[in-house]
Scaffold this active site. Structure first.
Site, PDB file in Angstrom:
ATOM      1  N   ASP A 100       0.822  -1.205   0.000  1.00  0.00           N
ATOM      2  CA  ASP A 100       0.000   0.000   0.000  1.00  0.00           C
ATOM      3  C   ASP A 100       0.857   1.258   0.000  1.00  0.00           C
ATOM      4  O   ASP A 100       0.586   2.212  -0.742  1.00  0.00           O
ATOM      5  CB  ASP A 100      -0.913  -0.020   1.231  1.00  0.00           C
ATOM      6  CG  ASP A 100      -2.279   0.592   0.945  1.00  0.00           C
ATOM      7  OD1 ASP A 100      -2.637   0.708  -0.243  1.00  0.00           O
ATOM      8  OD2 ASP A 100      -2.993   0.924   1.903  1.00  0.00           O
ATOM      9  N   ASP A 129      -9.031  -2.098   2.555  1.00  0.00           N
ATOM     10  CA  ASP A 129      -8.745  -1.498   3.854  1.00  0.00           C
ATOM     11  C   ASP A 129      -9.771  -1.901   4.909  1.00  0.00           C
ATOM     12  O   ASP A 129      -9.605  -1.574   6.094  1.00  0.00           O
ATOM     13  CB  ASP A 129      -8.726   0.035   3.730  1.00  0.00           C
ATOM     14  CG  ASP A 129      -7.642   0.510   2.769  1.00  0.00           C
ATOM     15  OD1 ASP A 129      -6.590  -0.142   2.721  1.00  0.00           O
ATOM     16  OD2 ASP A 129      -7.877   1.496   2.047  1.00  0.00           O
TER      17      ASP A 129
END
EC number: 3.4.23.-
Length: 367
Positions: free
Chosen positions: A192, A238
């Site tokens: 990420d 997420d």
């Protein structure tokens, strides 16, 4: 306006918490299932190590597709795919809630859709759907949302599908131990950070990808109402990735047999803290933030500190998620079955002869 931003980000946090909380509870029920068609997908340490590499290749591939080919046609193809998948996921999600609204005298008929290949001893079962009238009602309602999303791409329809995907992901994807969870979260932490800060790939794909792979909420809702178009967004990854780790800690809590959910609530609070910190940093620096940069240290660090304080670090890392140690919890939902084995059908028929009717179930994710 500040009020609009507060409403948008507060709503995103609330929407993210719902599938984690309910998905974790339902994962306990899913883990104890003895039926092979109901067993969740278990992520091993090898899967966890490979996941960031596979995700990076997929993300880069999507980025190149959007650069080379027309964005309109790619999104049309993806919309059709997620239209079908979203209907199945949403139907699976609303089924337990809808069952409460059906009257006791509702004419609930049973159906079976069976496809086989070959004949005689070589006959092989390809598809075996068992469903009832209630399932058809849930599919019909989900199809209305699907058509709404397909025609309008409205943010509410997008969020309904996104929440359904997230809840099913947390429920049906299981980590087998805490070490595997640390490997998965650590790898995706690097993934990420690299793709958000190191390149513009992540942000470009997120803004170009017209599919319910993210939750969105308009920051100008107070000014424009339901036609608002300035969105704050949160990727489903997420939610699902920390969510399956939090669900693992809930099963660990149950395995301790202390009638407390200390690690579950600690990780749940850690998730709220990490997501709130993400929003705060994004607001300060006016730049998209990789949420896992803040969520991973919080979701791993907080429970680990609690384990250190309670002297249960060894128990935490030696725990293996297993159906045998979980108490009996009834399955909360049902959906038509897909099965490819004649033996499974015979086993199901034998069970029906020896006990009250119980339909086999299959999740849309596993399909």
């Amino acid at each position: 306006t500040p009020e609009g931003m507060a409403l948008a980000y507060g709503s995103l946090v609330l929407m993210a918490l719902l599938p984690i909380f309910f998905g974790a509870l339902r994962s306990v029920s899913c883990a104890k299932s003895k039926n092979s068609s109901e067993m969740p997908e278990t992520i091993t340490s090898r899967d966890a190590a490979r996941f960031p590499i596979v995700a990076s290749c997929t993300l880069l591939g999507l980025y190149l597709f959007f650069k080379i080919f027309s964005q309109e046609y790619i999104n049309l193809l993806l919309s059709m795919y997620f239209f079908v998948l979203g209907i199945l996921a949403l139907s699976h999600t609303i089924s337990p809630m809808m069952n409460r609204f059906f009257p006791a005298n509702f004419p609930n008929k049973q159906y079976q859709l069976l496809f086989t290949q070959g004949s005689g001893e070589s006959k092989e079962e390809i598809v075996n759907y068992e469903f009832d009238t209630k399932d058809l009602v849930c599919l019909a309602l989900s199809s209305v949302v699907g058509v709404w999303y397909l025609l309008r791409k409205h943010w509410i329809a997008n969020n309904l599908f996104g929440l359904a995907f997230s809840l099913n992901g947390v429920e049906l994807l299981h980590l087998n131990n805490v070490s595997t969870g640390c490997i998965l979260l650590g790898g995706l932490f690097i993934y990420d950070v690299f793709w958000v800060f190191g390149t513009n790939v992540m942000v470009t794909v997120a803004k170009s990808f017209e599919a319910p792979i993210k939750l969105v909420f308009p920051q100008d809702l107070l000014e424009k109402g339901l036609d608002a178009d300035n969105f704050a967004m949160l990727g489903l990854g997420d939610i699902v990735i920390p969510g399956i780790f939090i669900a693992l800690l809930l099963r660990f809590d149950i395995s301790l047999k202390k009638n407390t959910h200390t690690y579950f609530y600690t990780s749940f609070v850690a998730y709220i803290f990490g997501l709130g910190l993400t929003i705060f940093i994004m607001h300060i620096f006016k730049h998209a933030q990789p949420a896992l940069l803040y969520l991973v240290p919080a979701c791993i660090g907080f429970p680990l500190l609690v384990a250190l304080a309670k002297g249960e670090v060894t128990e935490m890392f030696s725990y293996e998620s297993s159906a045998e140690i979980l108490p009996h919890t009834p399955r909360l939902t049902h959906f038509p079955t897909v099965s490819g084995s004649p033996a499974s059908l015979a086993d199901s028929m034998q069970q029906k002869l020896s006990c009250p009717r119980r339909r086999r179930q299959q999740s849309p994710s596993a399909m």
